[in-house]
Structures are given as structure tokens and as C-alpha cells.
Design an enzyme around this catalytic site. Structure first.
Site, PDB file in Angstrom:
ATOM      1  N   LYS A  66      34.763  71.885  22.707  1.00 58.13           N
ATOM      2  CA  LYS A  66      34.359  71.064  21.473  1.00 58.13           C
ATOM      3  C   LYS A  66      32.819  71.083  21.429  1.00 58.13           C
ATOM      4  CE  LYS A  66      34.692  66.206  20.191  1.00 58.13           C
ATOM      5  NZ  LYS A  66      35.164  64.765  20.356  1.00 58.13           N
ATOM      6  N   SER A 141      38.007  62.883  16.397  1.00 55.18           N
ATOM      7  CA  SER A 141      36.736  63.664  16.047  1.00 55.18           C
ATOM      8  C   SER A 141      36.911  65.201  16.552  1.00 55.18           C
ATOM      9  CB  SER A 141      35.394  63.260  16.661  1.00 55.18           C
ATOM     10  OG  SER A 141      35.608  63.280  18.020  1.00 55.18           O
ATOM     11  N   SER A 165      39.682  60.351  20.043  1.00 50.85           N
ATOM     12  CA  SER A 165      39.343  61.649  19.590  1.00 50.85           C
ATOM     13  C   SER A 165      40.001  62.708  20.151  1.00 50.85           C
ATOM     14  CB  SER A 165      37.685  61.660  19.707  1.00 50.85           C
ATOM     15  OG  SER A 165      37.127  61.276  18.573  1.00 50.85           O
TER      16      SER A 165
END
Ligand code: GLN
Length: 463
Positions: A66, A141, A165
Site C-alpha cells: 500500500k 482506503s 480499510s
């Protein structure tokens, strides 16, 4: 997730990963592909294996980071304009541990800027599309991480979970995702969102892979004082009561999608058949979790984001001309105005408001008290049940653009995921098939602190 069978090589795994990344470009998953370095590392690993050396338990396994995981050799911008030109002087502990075990980083994947969001639409690089439907969101996210795994670009991806997330995008794209116990894995070198809630976790296609990744990465790190000693070791909490709960208030929620509800009921029936006692839990304080989260989280966001001033990190404004302001004031003001996304600014403003004198007691302190009650409610529940089976979010993936102009509708996506972060307990999201329209459905299994290992095992049995 092994190279141990020796039917393949690290180089061919990396090449296959690069091919998939290329084929899925229109999904907007990767923000940076580290092709040269990945191929070089793969050749080194193959050489090690050929020499009969130990190449690690993740030897040759391609993975994605990420883009809020910092790295010294690739951009780590958290999908935020304000960090676009930032090159980190440090590497995240988690990426270091994974690479030491032989895994190969293929690059960085998209997220909502600074991990603020539930759809990956708040990214400076534009939204990532859902793995199964180009017109729907990836979730967020960590949308890039979930889609990268779902579409086989990589075998696993890292994520961070402050309010859902990891679990929500996992469930929107039909993969596994773990939000570990608070403090299980070092957050050193990961861009902070809300430090009392942030955890690091993973996306995979199986429970066994989650277990392997936890065993490689969990544990104390002197660089992150919140990490727990002896995690994934002798203090693991067993799930021995043979009793699973569900939250009455969630099941009765009018927002809950009927197919998710049916999937949950059928998993409870399965567990009952296996001899589990099924317990209805009333957890009335969870009603306050979303409100408490959207006070505590922005308050911490406001202080964590105060460091981005145009002096020390990344993007710096060029707009420094004004009649009535000093260049320094303008540097701060314009860098932040131009560099943050709208959603980042909204949170900074809410956070500063709830912390300001006169409002602190009414908002922040009250939310902190609600959080304590939520922690106690989970503790009480885990005296009676081993784990709680719950929806991750009330609905499957929604349409791109559907909620972007309505922040409250977007926040409501998190109503069933944020209680877990407020309480600091672990939860594993796992896939439970598809809706009639072909969208993945997911559930989460929530357990007491340090039950991660056994929670992963049980979720694997239930998926
Ligand atoms: N959707 C939640 C939020 O926007 C959670 C984000 C996260 O876990 N990073 O705050």
C-alpha cells in the site's frame, strides 16, 4: 504461497506478476511498478535456491505495498499530492521483514490519500476500479491492495486499517483481509493516520497465507513502542468456548443488505451444525461507535498531518506572492491548500474543531468516554463467546461517484467496521460468495485481543 515445490522460479513468478499488472492497467491499481528491482531480486533468490541456501519462507513470492508504506528506493506518497516528491530516508519494518523472508515487492498500490476514505476515490491518482465491476468502487482506503490480490497481480498485499480499510475492500473484492490486534505488527515507516487506531495487516486469497504473513511480521519492534511482546507465540488466545455471537443491533439494521444478512445467517446455521452455541448479543453502545470514531480519528489526523508544511516533506507551493502575508505564512498556507485533498482538509478542520478549547469536553472527551464503554462491551461479549460474526459493511461495493459528494453517506459505510478499531481487537474479513448481481460478499469474524491466529483458522474454515 510457496516456491518450495520447485516447479517454478522466482523470475517466472515475477514475470507472471508483471504481465498481470500490465493486463489490468485499466483498473488503476499500481501507482508505481518496481520492475527492475523485482527482476533483480528474483534472480538473486533463484541463485540462492540453486546454491542450496535458505532463501526464506516467502522466497520469490511477489507482493504489493500500500503506498503509505515508506521506502528508500521508490516513491511512497500515500496517494497524496503533498507527498508526491517525497523520498523517504527510512524503510518500513514490515516491508523489511517480508523481503528478508524472500518476498519480492512489485511496487506500490493506490489508496485514498492518507488512507482517508472508504472507496479509493479520494486518491490523487484517481479511483481504483472494483475487481468484478468497472463501474463500482474497490472499497477503501486500501482499494489497490485488495484488487491487486483479487486479480492475481500479486500473491499478497499489505494494508493499513484505521476504521475498516483492510476489511471493507477485502469484502468488496472477494479476498481475505486481516485487521490484527492493535500493536501486533510494527507501524514504523508507515504514514500515520490516527495513531491510537492504526494497524498494519494483509490481503490474501487464503487463511493459511494470512497465518504465514502474521508469523513473519508480528512482534515487538523497538521503533514502534506500541508493539506487543511475544505476539503470535505462547500468549495466543484460544477459542475454546465453542460459542459464537452475532450482534442483534447489526442484524436489525435497516441499512443491512438482505443478501449479506442471509449469508451471515447461513454461516451461523453451519456453525450450529458443527456444535457451536450461537448467542445473540445486544451491544447497544456500538450505536455510538461511528460518531466517536469520526471525532477521535480526525482529532488524531489533524495532529499527524500538521507536519506537512512544505518545508520538510514532498510538495512545496510556488505561489508565494501576496501583498499582506509573509512568504513563510504563504508557504504553509498554500502548500497545505494545494497539496491536501478535500477530504484531508475536512478531517483537519473537524479534528482541530473537536480539540479546540471550549469544544474539547463536549466532543473529544465525550468520544473518549464512549470508546471506553465500547471496549468494555466487547470485553463482556468475549466472556460469553469465542468470537463475533458480523457484516464488514452494510452493503456490497457501491457505484463509483455514488457517495463522493456526500461525506456522511461515505462515513456510514464504516458503521460496522470502526467498533473493532476503537476496541483494539482483531478481525478477519473473509469471502462468502457472490450476490445475485455477481458482486463479492464478505463477513468478518471479530475476536478478543491476541486471538488472531485462531481467528484466522476459524475464518478459513467458514469461507
Ligand atoms: N473508511 C474509514 C475512514 O475513512 C477508514 C479508513 C482507514 O481504515 N484507513 O476513516
Amino acid at each position: 504461497m510457496k516456491l518450495a515445490d520447485k516447479t517454478t522460479t522466482a523470475v517466472s513468478l515475477v514475470k507472471a506478476s508483471l504481465k498481470r499488472i500490465e493486463e489490468t492497467q485499466d483498473k488503476n491499481i499500481f501507482t508505481f511498478v518496481d520492475k527492475e528491482r523485482a527482476l533483480k531480486r528474483a534472480a538473486e533468490i533463484d541463485q540462492k535456491i540453486q546454491n542450496g541456501e535458505d532463501a526464506g519462507c516467502l522466497a520469490g513470492v511477489p507482493f504489493a505495498l500500500k503506498a503509505n508504506f515508506l521506502s528508500t528506493h521508490r516513491p511512497a506518497d500515500a496517494s497524496a499530492k503533498i507527498l508526491t516528491e517525497f523520498l523517504s530516508p527510512i524503510d518500513s519494518t514490515t516491508a523489511e521483514k517480508l523481503e528478508k523472508a524472500g518476498a519480492i515487492c512489485m511496487g506500490c498500490v493506490n489508496l485514498d490519500a492518507f488512507a482517508h476514505g472508504s472507496s479509493t476515490e479520494n486518491s490523487y491518482f484517481g479511483p481504483t476500479k472494483n475487481a468484478y465491476d468497472d463501474e463500482r468502487v474497490a472499497g477503501g482506503s486500501s482499494g489497490g491492495s485488495a484488487v491487486a490480490v483479487a486479480l492475481d497481480c500479486v500473491q499478497f498485499a499489505t494494508g493499513s486499517d484505521t476504521g475498516g480499510s483492510i476489511r471493507q475492500p477485502a469484502s468488496f473484492n472477494g479476498v481475505f483481509g486481516i485487521k490484527p490486534t492493535y500493536g501486533a505488527i510494527s507501524r514504523y515507516g508507515v504514514v500515520a493516520m490516527a495513531s491510537s487506531l492504526d494497524v498494519i495487516g494483509f490481503f490474501t486469497k487464503s487463511a493459511e497465507d494470512l497465518d504465514l504473513l502474521m508469523s513473519v511480521t508480528a512482534g515487538q519492534d523497538p521503533k514502534d513502542q506500541t508493539t506487543l511482546p511475544d505476539f503470535y507465540g505462547t500468549d495466543d488466545v484460544a477459542l475454546k468456548k465453542k460459542s459464537i455471537g452475532y450482534v442483534k443491533e447489526f442484524m436489525e439494521s435497516p441499512a443491512l443488505d438482505s443478501e449479506i444478512k442471509t449469508a451471515l445467517e447461513s454461516k451461523l446455521a453451519e456453525l450450529k451444525k458443527q456444535g457451536y452455541k450461537i448467542v445473540e448479543l445486544s451491544m447497544p453502545t456500538l450505536e455510538y461507535a461511528l460518531a466517536a470514531y469520526y471525532i477521535i480519528q480526525p482529532a488524531e489526523v489533524a495532529s499527524n498531518l500538521s507536519r506537512y508544511d512544505g518545508v520538510r516533506y514532498g510538495f512545496r507551493t510556488e505561489n508565494l506572492k501576496s501583498e499582506d502575508k509573509t512568504p513563510l505564512d504563504l508557504l504553509f498556507e498554500n502548500t497545505r491548500s494545494e497539496g491536501f485533498m478535500r477530504e484531508n482538509k475536512r478531517r483537519i478542520m473537524i479534528g482541530n474543531f473537536v480539540l479546540s478549547s471550549g469544544f474539547y469536553d463536549a466532543y473529544f472527551l465525550k468520544a473518549a468516554k464512549a470508546r471506553t464503554l465500547i471496549i468494555q462491551e466487547f470485553e463482556k461479549a468475549f466472556k460469553e463467546v469465542d468470537a463475533i460474526l458480523s457484516p464488514v459493511s452494510p452493503n456490497p461495493a457501491f457505484r463509483l461517484g455514488e457517495k463522493v459528494s456526500d461525506p456522511v453517506a461515505m462515513y456510514l459505510e464504516d458503521v460496522m467496521s470502526v467498533p473493532v478499531n476503537l476496541a483494539g481487537v482483531p478481525a478477519v474479513a473473509f469471502p462468502v460468495g457472490k450476490s445475485k448481481t455477481g458482486l463479492p460478499l464478505g463477513l468478518q469474524l471479530i475476536g478478543p485481543r491476541r486471538s488472531d491466529k485462531n481467528l484466522i483458522k476459524l475464518s478459513g474454515e467458514l469461507a
